[in-house]
Design an enzyme around this catalytic site. Structure first.
Site: not given
Ligand code: UD1
Length: 421
Positions: A22-23, A116, A121, A307, A400
């Site tokens: 999915k990701n 969420c 996030r 995850d 999901r």
């Molecule tokens: C993706 C995955 C999710 C997984 C996560 C971490 C998808 C659709 N989802 O989520 O299943 O748990 O990677 O492996 O691929 N952060 C910030 N600012 C930002 C972006 C992120 O502070 O602009 C922080 C987040 O709050 C978190 C960390 O960075 O603490 C990592 O998040 P991120 O790798 O961006 O996760 P997602 O891409 O949302």
């Protein structure tokens, strides 16, 4: 609303086929916005998040056709650039249209995802990277309004934190930007690697795939011709079934996987005293005499994935000894703890560290509530060993991200029934 009824004290056996990731599929669908041609994507998982993303493509003016495990997507006629709140609120990954829409059309409006179940996030790193590439971004009435009237320009982006979605958005924006974008401290997850590879196969030179420095040579708004491809197998679904075998102490073959993507999970299962046999596309987990406790710290790939944290917590309830799980990526990813306590687990939380005492507790079936996608899978695992029957409510979270969960579990010997409240 639907719920799952699971009978406990089960043994599993046989083989389970893993679906596409999915990701990986979500950013790849977003990447079709960069293309001028229809693209057939195969090994597409049949899960709700994918359908939600396809609905978003449809709302933007694109089209798609489903054919068995493949989906043909055509974004050539996209004529809208707004991702509305009603869709973004159901799936945060909608933010992934920001980079490609902005790069192709020079403007777009994407609802802010908000918080969420697993924490705040933010998307500040996505926005900062696009601003460094020349975008003007304002937040109005809950919407990110991004413009780049003169197109995006290649830039040097240094991410303060490793972000999967932030890296993906930036790579997609950089693919159509004018000049070279260097992304430092990029995410290395297999899903990011596949996105880069698909864009590279479409003729965009990308250096450093799979490393923390990505160099993307943009096409200066020339749309891509993306070739047909298969989505990589879902390493989290695979890891979840490995934990299902481990928690029930059963032999199980997990097919259609890329074992190297599972290294951190395999290594922790080995520490817990399970033998794992591997070949090129499958892993087989063997039962053990004694499940040993484990200490886990979640981190970015290739480290232990956040995850998989909830599933290992369920498994740790069956270990002989005290395990710890230190969650380093998300500040509030322990919603499953209170539900596992309802099943009789002995877990203590101290900030981001959970201590799981597996020595004394048997689990007993009862009613529990799914809170997020992976937390829900931990409850399914716990239910497989609990004495009696467990009812898991709010399973839309599971739908999901897990394709045909009860079908796959039933096929390997579990007693799982989906019913209506
Ligand atoms: C993706 C995955 C999710 C997984 C996560 C971490 C998808 C659709 N989802 O989520 O299943 O748990 O990677 O492996 O691929 N952060 C910030 N600012 C930002 C972006 C992120 O502070 O602009 C922080 C987040 O709050 C978190 C960390 O960075 O603490 C990592 O998040 P991120 O790798 O961006 O996760 P997602 O891409 O949302």
């Amino acid at each position: 609303m639907e719920y799952l009824k699971i009978s406990g004290e089960t043994k599993l056996q046989g083989e389970v086929e893993i679906s596409g990731a999915k990701n990986a599929a979500l950013p790849l669908i977003a990447a079709t916005i960069l293309a001028k041609n229809e693209i057939s994507i195969c090994n597409m998982p049949n899960v709700v998040d994918i359908n939600t993303f396809l609905k978003l493509i449809d709302m933007l003016g694109g089209s798609f056709k489903k054919e068995e495990k493949c989906i043909k997507i055509d974004t050539s006629k996209i004529n809208k650039t707004t991702a509305t709140y009603d869709i973004v609120k159901t799936m945060r990954a909608s933010i992934l249209v920001l980079g490609p829409l902005l790069a192709r059309f020079g403007h777009c409006e994407v609802s802010l995802p908000g918080g969420c179940a697993i924490g705040q996030r933010p998307v500040d790193l996505h926005l900062k990277a696009l601003e460094q590439m020349g975008a003007k971004i304002t937040i109005n009435h809950g919407y990110i309004e991004a413009t780049a009237p003169n197109g995006l320009k290649g830039a040097k982006i240094v991410f303060d934190k490793v972000t999967v979605g932030g890296t993906e958005n930036t790579v997609m924006a950089a693919a159509l930007a004018d000049g070279v974008t260097t992304i430092i401290n990029a995410a290395k997850e297999p899903e990011v690697q596949q996105l880069c590879q698909v864009i590279k196969d479409a003729g965009v030179l990308i250096e450093g795939i799979g490393t923390s420095t990505l160099i993307v040579h943009g096409t200066n708004k020339k749309l891509l011709h993306i070739k047909d491809f298969d989505v990589i197998p879902d390493r989290i679904e695979a890891g979840t079934y490995m934990c299902a075998a481990a928690i029930t102490n059963s032999k199980l073959k997990i097919k259609n996987v890329i074992p190297i993507h599972l290294e951190a999970v395999i290594s922790k299962l080995e520490e817990m005293n399970f033998e794992i046999l591997q070949d090129e596309t499958s892993v087989t987990i063997m039962p053990t005499d004694e499940i040993k406790p484990v200490n886990i710290i979640t981190t970015e790939y290739p480290g232990f994935p956040t995850d998989m944290q909830a599933q290992f917590m369920a498994l740790a309830t069956q270990a002989k000894g005290v395990s710890t799980i230190d969650e380093r990526l998300f500040e509030n990813r322990f919603m499953h703890v209170s539900e596992l306590l309802r099943l009789g687990a002995d877990i203590h939380l101290n900030g981001n560290i959970a201590t799981i005492n597996g020595t004394v507790n048997e689990l007993f079936g009862t009613d529990v509530m799914a809170t997020d996608l992976r937390a829900s899978s931990a409850l399914v695992l716990a239910a497989l060993v609990a004495k009696g029957e467990t009812s898991i409510h709010r399973i839309y979270h599971l739908d999901r991200g897990y394709e045909d969960l009860e079908g796959k579990l039933s096929k390997i010997g579990a007693t799982v029934v989906r019913d209506k409240e």
